[in-house]
Design an enzyme around this catalytic site. Sequence first.
Site, PDB file in Angstrom:
ATOM      1  N   ASP A 170       0.875  -1.111   0.100  1.00 17.68           N
ATOM      2  CA  ASP A 170       0.003  -0.068  -0.030  1.00 17.68           C
ATOM      3  C   ASP A 170       1.003   1.161  -0.066  1.00 17.68           C
ATOM      4  O   ASP A 170       2.043   1.146  -0.588  1.00 17.68           O
ATOM      5  CB  ASP A 170      -1.011  -0.099   1.256  1.00 17.68           C
ATOM      6  CG  ASP A 170      -2.373   0.727   0.852  1.00 17.68           C
ATOM      7  OD1 ASP A 170      -2.274   1.808   0.988  1.00 17.68           O
ATOM      8  OD2 ASP A 170      -3.288  -0.125   0.842  1.00 17.68           O
ATOM      9  N   HIS A 242      -3.374   5.849   3.486  1.00 19.57           N
ATOM     10  CA  HIS A 242      -4.198   4.745   3.132  1.00 19.57           C
ATOM     11  C   HIS A 242      -3.833   3.325   3.769  1.00 19.57           C
ATOM     12  O   HIS A 242      -4.501   2.654   4.399  1.00 19.57           O
ATOM     13  CB  HIS A 242      -4.221   4.590   1.790  1.00 19.57           C
ATOM     14  CG  HIS A 242      -5.415   3.619   1.040  1.00 19.57           C
ATOM     15  ND1 HIS A 242      -4.810   2.356   0.923  1.00 19.57           N
ATOM     16  CD2 HIS A 242      -6.499   3.593   0.840  1.00 19.57           C
ATOM     17  CE1 HIS A 242      -6.058   1.890   0.339  1.00 19.57           C
ATOM     18  NE2 HIS A 242      -6.948   2.568   0.381  1.00 19.57           N
ATOM     19  N   SER A 428     -11.319  -0.977  -0.516  1.00 17.46           N
ATOM     20  CA  SER A 428      -9.997  -0.826   0.221  1.00 17.46           C
ATOM     21  C   SER A 428     -10.197  -1.365   1.699  1.00 17.46           C
ATOM     22  O   SER A 428      -9.135  -2.154   2.311  1.00 17.46           O
ATOM     23  CB  SER A 428      -9.332   0.757   0.279  1.00 17.46           C
ATOM     24  OG  SER A 428      -8.736   0.850  -0.910  1.00 17.46           O
TER      25      SER A 428
END
Length: 835
Positions: A170, A242, A428
Amino acid sequence: MTRSYSILSALVACVALGGAIANAQEANPALRHPANGAAEGRVLVKFRDAGAPGRAQAQVATDKVAALATRTGIRFGSSRELGAKWHVVELDPTASIPEQLVRILADDTVETATLDRRRYPHAVPNDPLYPGATGQWYLQSNATNPAAINAEQAWNTTTGSTSVVIAVIDTGVRYDHPDLSSVAQGGRLLPGYDFITDARVANDGDGRDADATDPGDFVSSTDLQDPFFKDCGPNPSNSSWHGTRVSGIIGARTNNAEGIAGTTWSPSILPVRVLGKCGGFDSDIIAAMLWAAGIHVAGAPDNPFPAQIENLSLGATGACDQAYTDAIAAVAARGTIVVVSAGNEGGPVDAPANCPGAVGVAGLRHIGTKVGFSSLGTEVALSAPGGNCVNTNGGPCLFPINTTTNLGTTTPGASSYSDQLSPSVGTSFSAPIVSGIAGLMLSVNGNLGAARLRARLREGAVTPFPVSSDPTVPMCHVPTSAADVQASECSCTTDTCGAGMANAPGGVLAALRPIAVVVLPTTVSPGQSVTLAAGTSTAANGHTIASYAWTGSIAVTPPDQATGMLLAPTSGSAQVCVTVSDDAGRQDTAEVLLTPTSAAMVSIAGNTNPCTVLPVTVTVAPSTATIQANATQQFTATVANSTNTAVNWSVNNVPGGNATVGTVSATGLYTAPSVTANLVVSISAAWAGDASRVGSAQVTVTPIQVIVDVTPSTATIQANATQQFTATVTNSTNTAVNWSVNGVPGGNSGVGTVSATGLYTAPSVAANLVVSVSAAWAGDASRVGSAQVTVTPIPTPAPQSSGGGGGGGGGAFGVLELAGLAALGLLRRRRAPRG
């Protein structure tokens, strides 16, 4: 020409990435992709030959790229190796990229080549981050939120094992978040790696390095002036943190009196950084996937903590590239499963979630229907909560996926948690929920490989999708094209959202089952003995295999031991299964498909119990028949549940039969024997693969029936006249008959007589007489044929008149009178004139 056209078409598809329709029902802040995801002047090239092994391969790879540049006439820039056969090559920026790609693909040494495309995080909140509540509804069990995974019940069995490593590929992670922190500080985060090659994307001042810390992935207005970031606008964006959010869902520290709980409590998280400003490139992502699984990547130190699970909450629209297919297969061979978010476009599943072997995860609303933004399709393995806000006016998000984050809008700020005012929403966050469940599963059964773990994740999704009670909510359908966007809530089906809703206790129970494994013979010959060994089957952690049971379309002996013997089929194929049971009574079954020359395991991917053995049955038709001696009857044998349809015929268990019971041919044609009394026999067809699988029919054989026919069958004659009759005897070589009239042998004067040859003589009668003329077979007087004869009287002649005078007795003329008249006639003719 065909090849060039295909590549140009693919390039058009790569650059034509439009945004999805916004969800009109809920204000869900899920990120859609920018319009263009292709790298400027960089491609992934796969050579047909992997070259030399080990470190010598680096020089061979350099030589290959140089030779390719010479043959194609392209001025390559830098290049680097990307696993076996694959290389990242920078093209000539002054020439047409499509034309260069076509030339590369035309080279005989190149198997395939594709653009090094950008991939993007599948959720980024749009609102400022505020410290807030940590209500993690998605981990709980609540009847009003059926999509929740009920982690509490799974935690009663396991909270995870420190031997399990889950890679989060990520944006990197914030090691300073107190609910994560490094393993060295008592936390969950292992030292990872930064695989971002381009310093502009990395935003940390350099390219690849051993620091997986997330410095922020914001894109400023100044960045947007750089052509390199032209596809990342039109507006500036804040840092998403994220990777930190994804990591918190999988493994936030638990029971530390702070923050939130992770889906797992003990497994370690391996942060691998591939996403930065404006996403990341395939070349970096694929390198990270290989490295995270423990595969050597040129230019990077080997990973000392190979992951069994890789979470990729990223992607982009379009078909799966071959480079991802190869990478997923390579890591699966190492036992590593790849869990990928399906995408937030509301259309077809993004890549790489749509790649073979990937565990694609779609997003659900709290009530179990598909959340509008989630992509969907047949490539989805299962679905999990993706967060949904319910409110349409932009108010607080009612069902976000709360997790760890950072308050910095650009560079790092204070550690925090997402909440209803700064929500985490998107597929996600569906993917790490499933990765967490997979971590719990591996914690109770470390022998699960990638394919089996994927199958049991689906098996564990025991909660079926609910159908919305709202009549305005449609059923989801498989997208027909990228333009077929379902951006609003719809009721999931197994074709669109996978096997079911992710369920933590269901997954753990599926993982606790043992693993049936069969060691196959290296060679197989028709009709020869074959050994199948299931002794390497394994049980879940802390358990042992207690018993074995062999079943199938071919008998295995012994049927209850780890090793079984059987005979290979001589034609067609056969199915053999072994069911292993552990000391807790849990079971697993493995299936072997045998042909006359091979033995192979049946794939377990997508099949929770692959060995559904139906017994081979043989049916014979017709099931009953009655025929005369020496006659024939065709029988047909139907073999069910096997591709081997060969049978062996017998009569009363005598192969092929004999003269006493009749014979049957290899095609099922039965010929009855000669009999003098009824005979009942059984016609059987035994399956060639196992003689105990038998079908049969019952046949009654009757003696031949002699038939006597008399012709003509009717006649009318006068008294004293004769009529010839003929007797025809069939079904016997003895054609002798005995004649009778009205049952009287030979007849008599009252009914007429009949000779030994069938000549009937009628009697004298005064009125009509009806009689029966019969011919009885000399071999059996009961076999009789007959004819009906009507005898009529002889007609009486009419009386004549006498010739006297006085008018009496008018009879016929006398002879002299007739002579006189004749003479008179002659005289008259002589007098006639001659004209």
